[in-house]
Design a protein around this motif. Structure first.
Motif, PDB file in Angstrom:
ATOM      1  N   UNK A  23     -61.821 -49.826 -41.046  1.00 53.87           N
ATOM      2  CA  UNK A  23     -62.929 -48.947 -41.416  1.00 53.87           C
ATOM      3  C   UNK A  23     -62.897 -48.650 -42.918  1.00 53.87           C
ATOM      4  N   UNK A  24     -61.677 -48.403 -43.419  1.00 58.17           N
ATOM      5  CA  UNK A  24     -61.526 -48.128 -44.839  1.00 58.17           C
ATOM      6  C   UNK A  24     -61.977 -49.336 -45.672  1.00 58.17           C
ATOM      7  N   UNK A  25     -61.629 -50.537 -45.200  1.00 52.26           N
ATOM      8  CA  UNK A  25     -62.026 -51.750 -45.921  1.00 52.26           C
ATOM      9  C   UNK A  25     -63.543 -51.917 -45.936  1.00 52.26           C
ATOM     10  N   UNK A  26     -64.185 -51.543 -44.824  1.00 56.46           N
ATOM     11  CA  UNK A  26     -65.644 -51.653 -44.750  1.00 56.46           C
ATOM     12  C   UNK A  26     -66.314 -50.705 -45.741  1.00 56.46           C
ATOM     13  N   UNK A  27     -65.814 -49.450 -45.782  1.00 56.13           N
ATOM     14  CA  UNK A  27     -66.366 -48.476 -46.725  1.00 56.13           C
ATOM     15  C   UNK A  27     -66.148 -48.946 -48.164  1.00 56.13           C
ATOM     16  N   UNK A  81     -68.083 -50.907 -53.235  1.00 53.64           N
ATOM     17  CA  UNK A  81     -67.702 -51.763 -54.367  1.00 53.64           C
ATOM     18  C   UNK A  81     -68.914 -52.305 -55.115  1.00 53.64           C
ATOM     19  N   UNK A  82     -70.015 -52.438 -54.419  1.00 55.48           N
ATOM     20  CA  UNK A  82     -71.205 -53.001 -55.071  1.00 55.48           C
ATOM     21  C   UNK A  82     -71.864 -52.016 -56.034  1.00 55.48           C
ATOM     22  N   UNK A  83     -71.634 -50.719 -55.855  1.00 54.39           N
ATOM     23  CA  UNK A  83     -72.329 -49.722 -56.668  1.00 54.39           C
ATOM     24  C   UNK A  83     -72.015 -49.855 -58.153  1.00 54.39           C
ATOM     25  N   UNK A  92     -72.726 -59.582 -51.523  1.00 48.80           N
ATOM     26  CA  UNK A  92     -72.566 -58.409 -50.671  1.00 48.80           C
ATOM     27  C   UNK A  92     -73.658 -58.426 -49.594  1.00 48.80           C
ATOM     28  N   UNK A  93     -73.274 -58.805 -48.388  1.00 47.84           N
ATOM     29  CA  UNK A  93     -74.240 -58.965 -47.294  1.00 47.84           C
ATOM     30  C   UNK A  93     -74.873 -57.626 -46.915  1.00 47.84           C
ATOM     31  N   UNK A  94     -74.069 -56.565 -46.902  1.00 48.19           N
ATOM     32  CA  UNK A  94     -74.581 -55.257 -46.488  1.00 48.19           C
ATOM     33  C   UNK A  94     -75.738 -54.812 -47.371  1.00 48.19           C
TER      34      UNK A  94
END
Length: 440
Positions: free
Chosen positions: A1-5, A10-12, A23-25
């Protein structure tokens, strides 16, 4: 979960588009935002066109559904969704069903590479402008299949007219685009087909390509502006939907939701070609005079304009609320208009927040330029009479095509002369002056 957050956050701090950053999300988020924003823009354009045309013709336009008819597009959408979906007995049912989705898919896919800002795009391709022109041209396939599948003479004639019209003006449009691409070769990064790169080239050269090599930039822009109206089948080039001859043209046999898809695709295509024009000739997301009026003070002043614009629209709503008749039957209308003004005012205040102001400034200027083109579409429709089909073909092949070819040659000659002057003549002159200074 931490890795997902961490992956999401990270893209910001990235200076790339979601697609370029991998960054797919955020790519999915941008796709959804573009889809929702484009749908809202079509709804707003529907209402604005009816109201602006009405005021041009000294009428009121939609007034019954919601304050000043603001809810009329929603009522129309519900009506179209609830209407019976009719497929003619003689139609090719599969092709008849698929055709509207081809048109809509082509119109929406174009926005994959539209740069609303240096990072506000789904992705950045090194062939972005070719992608936009190629995908937007696919819409004609949906139009032709819709006319053919209906198994009716009027839709077929409308579809053939549309295909001939789009092919004719696509050539002139391509020549105008190539001339703009040639202008990017004078920037530090050299020639580029990237949509973001084209805007950055205008920023580096400190001039919008509309004014580059005057009057060549203006001529290229004029050719594209005429061709894009014909490409989208809008007045005065709306021959495929000539009411006096073909009733509704290629979508005569369509009803309900399927007809609304053609309507959605038409307005989406108008926004798409307007986005291309803004990107190539009007500096894309760049604010007015980014080089002449530079510095932190000017940046702050221009960054306040989005918020002030929404507050201005809110003030107009409150002013009209105060002018509404004081009658019980107008109570809901008055409350609705005041509520709409409050929403606009809240958005305007939100745009003054520094973090929001910085992120949306690029999007605001890009959208404002596109909105100017959309107003011109409405103005054309309320002003010019429809061309005859032979006149339309004559303009495309005998006027715009030769002009585009001559423009391309002149742009190449002037651009080459400018590059030789900048890279050869000027350095030689300064070298000679330095040598003479040292000698004497």
């Amino acid at each position: 979960m931490h890795d997902l957050v961490q992956y999401i956050l990270s893209y910001l701090d990235s200076d790339k588009t979601p697609g370029a950053a991998g960054n797919i999300f955020w790519a999915v988020v941008y796709v959804l935002l573009v889809f929702v924003g484009l749908s809202i823009a079509v709804i707003a354009m529907n209402w604005l066109e009816r109201k602006i045309l009405a005021h041009m013709q000294v009428r009121l336009g939609p007034m019954r559904v919601g304050p000043h008819g603001l809810l009329q597009p929603i009522a129309d959408a519900l009506k179209l969704l609830l209407k019976e979906d009719i497929i003619p007995d003689g139609a090719d049912k599969i092709v008849f069903w698929v055709a509207p989705f081809i048109v809509v898919l082509a119109a929406f896919t174009v926005f994959v590479v539209v740069p609303f800002g240096p990072t506000h795009a789904i992705t950045d391709m090194n062939i972005g402008i070719l992608f936009m022109l190629g995908v937007s041209s696919l819409a004609v396939l949906g139009i032709v299949t819709a006319g053919w599948a209906s198994n009716s003479h009027y839709p077929l004639i409308g579809a053939l007219r549309s295909s001939a019209q789009m092919v004719s003006y696509e050539v002139a449009m391509g020549l105008a685009v190539v001339s703009a691409v040639m202008m990017t070769s004078l920037s530090e990064q050299g020639g580029t087909l990237s949509m973001i790169g084209i805007v950055q080239a205008q920023q580096q050269q400190e001039v919008w390509f509309l004014f580059k090599f005057f009057p060549l930039g203006v001529i290229a822009f004029g050719i594209f502006a005429i061709a894009m109206v014909a490409e989208t089948n809008r007045a005065p080039f709306d021959l495929p939907e000539a009411e006096s001859e073909l009733t509704a043209g290629f979508h005569t046999e369509y009803s309900g939701f399927r007809w609304s898809l053609f309507f959605l695709a038409e307005y989406s295509a108008m926004i798409a070609v307007s986005s291309i024009a803004v990107t190539l000739w009007l500096g894309g997301w760049l604010r007015p005079f980014p080089n002449a009026l530079s510095g932190s003070t000017w940046d702050l002043a221009f960054s306040l304009i989005p918020g002030l614009t929404f507050l201005f629209f809110a003030a107009i709503c409150f002013y009209n609320t105060a002018r509404m008749p004081k009658h019980p039957l107008f109570k809901i209308q008055t409350i609705g208009l005041a509520g709409f003004g409050a929403v606009l005012g809240l958005v305007g205040l939100l745009l003054f927040v520094p973090a929001v102001r910085v992120r949306v400034n690029d999007i605001f200027w890009f959208s404002a330029k596109v909105a100017g083109f959309m107003y011109l579409y409405i103005w054309y429709r309320g002003t010019f009479p429809r061309y005859r089909f032979d006149q339309l073909m004559k303009v495309g092949w005998k006027v715009l095509l030769p002009t585009g070819l001559a423009l391309l040659v002149c742009t190449a000659v002037v651009g080459m002369r400018s590059e030789v002057w900048a890279n050869v003549v000027v350095p030689m002159w300064f070298g000679l002056m330095d040598l003479l200074r040292r000698i004497f």
